[in-house]
Write a protein that holds these residues in place. Structure first.
Motif, PDB file in Angstrom:
ATOM      1  N   VAL A  52       0.817  -1.211   0.000  1.00 57.49           N
ATOM      2  CA  VAL A  52       0.000   0.000   0.000  1.00 57.49           C
ATOM      3  C   VAL A  52       0.859   1.273   0.000  1.00 57.49           C
ATOM      4  N   LYS A  53       1.946   1.248   0.722  1.00 53.24           N
ATOM      5  CA  LYS A  53       2.817   2.430   0.846  1.00 53.24           C
ATOM      6  C   LYS A  53       4.151   2.192   0.160  1.00 53.24           C
ATOM      7  N   ALA A  54       4.126   1.527  -0.985  1.00 54.13           N
ATOM      8  CA  ALA A  54       5.363   1.154  -1.683  1.00 54.13           C
ATOM      9  C   ALA A  54       6.230   2.369  -2.008  1.00 54.13           C
ATOM     10  N   GLN A  55       5.619   3.437  -2.493  1.00 52.41           N
ATOM     11  CA  GLN A  55       6.425   4.606  -2.858  1.00 52.41           C
ATOM     12  C   GLN A  55       7.075   5.226  -1.623  1.00 52.41           C
ATOM     13  N   GLY A  56       6.367   5.259  -0.521  1.00 50.82           N
ATOM     14  CA  GLY A  56       6.955   5.762   0.719  1.00 50.82           C
ATOM     15  C   GLY A  56       8.102   4.892   1.185  1.00 50.82           C
ATOM     16  N   MET A  57       7.963   3.583   0.991  1.00 54.07           N
ATOM     17  CA  MET A  57       9.047   2.661   1.343  1.00 54.07           C
ATOM     18  C   MET A  57      10.260   2.890   0.438  1.00 54.07           C
ATOM     19  N   VAL A  58      10.015   3.180  -0.832  1.00 59.39           N
ATOM     20  CA  VAL A  58      11.109   3.469  -1.765  1.00 59.39           C
ATOM     21  C   VAL A  58      11.910   4.672  -1.266  1.00 59.39           C
ATOM     22  N   GLU A  59      11.214   5.688  -0.765  1.00 62.71           N
ATOM     23  CA  GLU A  59      11.873   6.893  -0.263  1.00 62.71           C
ATOM     24  C   GLU A  59      12.734   6.614   0.964  1.00 62.71           C
ATOM     25  N   PRO A  66      19.979   0.644  -6.510  1.00 64.34           N
ATOM     26  CA  PRO A  66      19.226   0.280  -7.723  1.00 64.34           C
ATOM     27  C   PRO A  66      17.969  -0.532  -7.403  1.00 64.34           C
ATOM     28  N   TYR A  67      17.011  -0.479  -8.310  1.00 64.98           N
ATOM     29  CA  TYR A  67      15.794  -1.301  -8.238  1.00 64.98           C
ATOM     30  C   TYR A  67      15.063  -1.150  -6.901  1.00 64.98           C
ATOM     31  N   ARG A  68      14.901   0.070  -6.479  1.00 71.21           N
ATOM     32  CA  ARG A  68      14.299   0.300  -5.162  1.00 71.21           C
ATOM     33  C   ARG A  68      12.854  -0.201  -5.079  1.00 71.21           C
ATOM     34  N   LEU A  69      12.016   0.095  -6.081  1.00 68.91           N
ATOM     35  CA  LEU A  69      10.622  -0.358  -6.036  1.00 68.91           C
ATOM     36  C   LEU A  69      10.520  -1.882  -6.082  1.00 68.91           C
ATOM     37  N   PRO A  70      11.215  -2.561  -6.999  1.00 72.53           N
ATOM     38  CA  PRO A  70      11.174  -4.033  -6.959  1.00 72.53           C
ATOM     39  C   PRO A  70      11.701  -4.591  -5.628  1.00 72.53           C
ATOM     40  N   LEU A  71      12.692  -3.921  -5.051  1.00 71.12           N
ATOM     41  CA  LEU A  71      13.223  -4.366  -3.758  1.00 71.12           C
ATOM     42  C   LEU A  71      12.170  -4.250  -2.658  1.00 71.12           C
ATOM     43  N   TYR A 112      18.214   5.587   7.900  1.00 67.46           N
ATOM     44  CA  TYR A 112      18.310   6.486   6.745  1.00 67.46           C
ATOM     45  C   TYR A 112      17.071   7.380   6.662  1.00 67.46           C
ATOM     46  N   ALA A 113      15.898   6.783   6.807  1.00 67.30           N
ATOM     47  CA  ALA A 113      14.645   7.543   6.717  1.00 67.30           C
ATOM     48  C   ALA A 113      14.576   8.605   7.816  1.00 67.30           C
ATOM     49  N   ALA A 114      14.968   8.251   9.026  1.00 71.55           N
ATOM     50  CA  ALA A 114      14.912   9.204  10.134  1.00 71.55           C
ATOM     51  C   ALA A 114      15.894  10.353   9.918  1.00 71.55           C
ATOM     52  N   LEU A 115      17.102  10.036   9.491  1.00 70.07           N
ATOM     53  CA  LEU A 115      18.123  11.070   9.302  1.00 70.07           C
ATOM     54  C   LEU A 115      17.823  11.965   8.111  1.00 70.07           C
ATOM     55  N   ASN A 116      17.021  11.473   7.172  1.00 70.61           N
ATOM     56  CA  ASN A 116      16.678  12.256   5.981  1.00 70.61           C
ATOM     57  C   ASN A 116      15.232  12.743   5.995  1.00 70.61           C
ATOM     58  N   SER A 117      14.583  12.651   7.138  1.00 66.67           N
ATOM     59  CA  SER A 117      13.208  13.139   7.331  1.00 66.67           C
ATOM     60  C   SER A 117      12.240  12.633   6.272  1.00 66.67           C
ATOM     61  N   VAL A 118      12.336  11.350   5.948  1.00 68.11           N
ATOM     62  CA  VAL A 118      11.404  10.744   5.002  1.00 68.11           C
ATOM     63  C   VAL A 118      10.045  10.657   5.686  1.00 68.11           C
ATOM     64  N   GLY A 119       9.002  11.123   5.010  1.00 71.73           N
ATOM     65  CA  GLY A 119       7.687  11.257   5.629  1.00 71.73           C
ATOM     66  C   GLY A 119       6.751  10.094   5.429  1.00 71.73           C
ATOM     67  N   HIS A 123       5.464  10.161   9.290  1.00 72.23           N
ATOM     68  CA  HIS A 123       6.618  10.160  10.200  1.00 72.23           C
ATOM     69  C   HIS A 123       7.647  11.179   9.728  1.00 72.23           C
ATOM     70  N   GLN A 124       7.313  12.439   9.819  1.00 78.19           N
ATOM     71  CA  GLN A 124       8.204  13.490   9.337  1.00 78.19           C
ATOM     72  C   GLN A 124       8.942  14.128  10.508  1.00 78.19           C
ATOM     73  N   TRP A 125       9.353  13.312  11.433  1.00 79.18           N
ATOM     74  CA  TRP A 125       9.982  13.813  12.646  1.00 79.18           C
ATOM     75  C   TRP A 125      11.499  13.833  12.561  1.00 79.18           C
ATOM     76  N   GLY A 126      12.059  13.343  11.474  1.00 76.97           N
ATOM     77  CA  GLY A 126      13.517  13.293  11.362  1.00 76.97           C
ATOM     78  C   GLY A 126      14.099  12.300  12.351  1.00 76.97           C
ATOM     79  N   PRO A 127      15.282  12.595  12.902  1.00 73.79           N
ATOM     80  CA  PRO A 127      15.947  11.653  13.807  1.00 73.79           C
ATOM     81  C   PRO A 127      15.134  11.276  15.051  1.00 73.79           C
TER      82      PRO A 127
END
Length: 160
Positions: A52-59, A66-71, A112-119, A123-127
């Motif tokens: 459901v949240k594949a694109q968010g997981m890619v981020e 490479p191949y982030r979405l298939p991963l 990685y997501a926390a340090l780069n504020s991936v939302g 979850h846009q809280w950063g670290p």
């Protein structure tokens, strides 16, 4: 942040229902089996998140990967397989061990997501996100290990 609460409820739900059922019916139910079911339900939730949240997981993955979405889809399928195996008594032990490995392997993506504020999922809280995510991962690893891999072999009826 609602997601960690949902995960904890899914994880503990079967064990809680087992305790209630054992008290009402005055029967014994294996805590380890119910713990594996809870972990299996949590892994179903993780699988659904990967779809459901594949694109968010890619981020959550570095752009150089490479191949982030298939991963993301592939790891979702792995989570689905582990979830199913956690419901089959014959495969619960290896599935619980695989769950521990998955939690450890996926943790860098959370860092990685926390340090780069991936939302992802708000979850846009950063670290600060790691202050919630890291303990949750530790709880999930401890649950898998102490409740599924090395359980105390205590029937639910004996839980006071």
């Amino acid at each position: 942040m609602v997601t960690p609460i949902i995960i904890i409820l899914l994880l503990c739900g079967p064990l809680l229902f087992g305790v209630i059922y054992s008290k009402i019916r005055d029967v014994q139910v294996e805590a380890a089996t119910l713990a594996c079911w809870g972990l299996g339900i949590a892994f179903m939730f993780f699988f659904i998140g990967h779809i459901v949240k594949a694109q968010g997981m890619v981020e959550m993955l570095p752009s150089w990967m490479p191949y982030r979405l298939p991963l993301v889809y592939f790891t979702g399928v792995i989570e689905l397989v582990v979830a199913i195996l956690l419901f089959i008594p014959k495969y619960q032990l290896p599935a619980a061990k695989a769950a521990i490995a998955i939690f450890m392997l996926f943790f860098p993506a959370n860092v990685y997501a926390a340090l780069n504020s991936v939302g992802l999922g708000g979850h846009q809280w950063g670290p600060v996100y790691l202050l919630i995510r890291a303990p949750l991962q530790i709880i999930l690893i401890a649950w898998a290990y102490f409740m599924c891999v090395k359980p105390l072999s205590m029937p639910v009826a004996e839980i006071k």
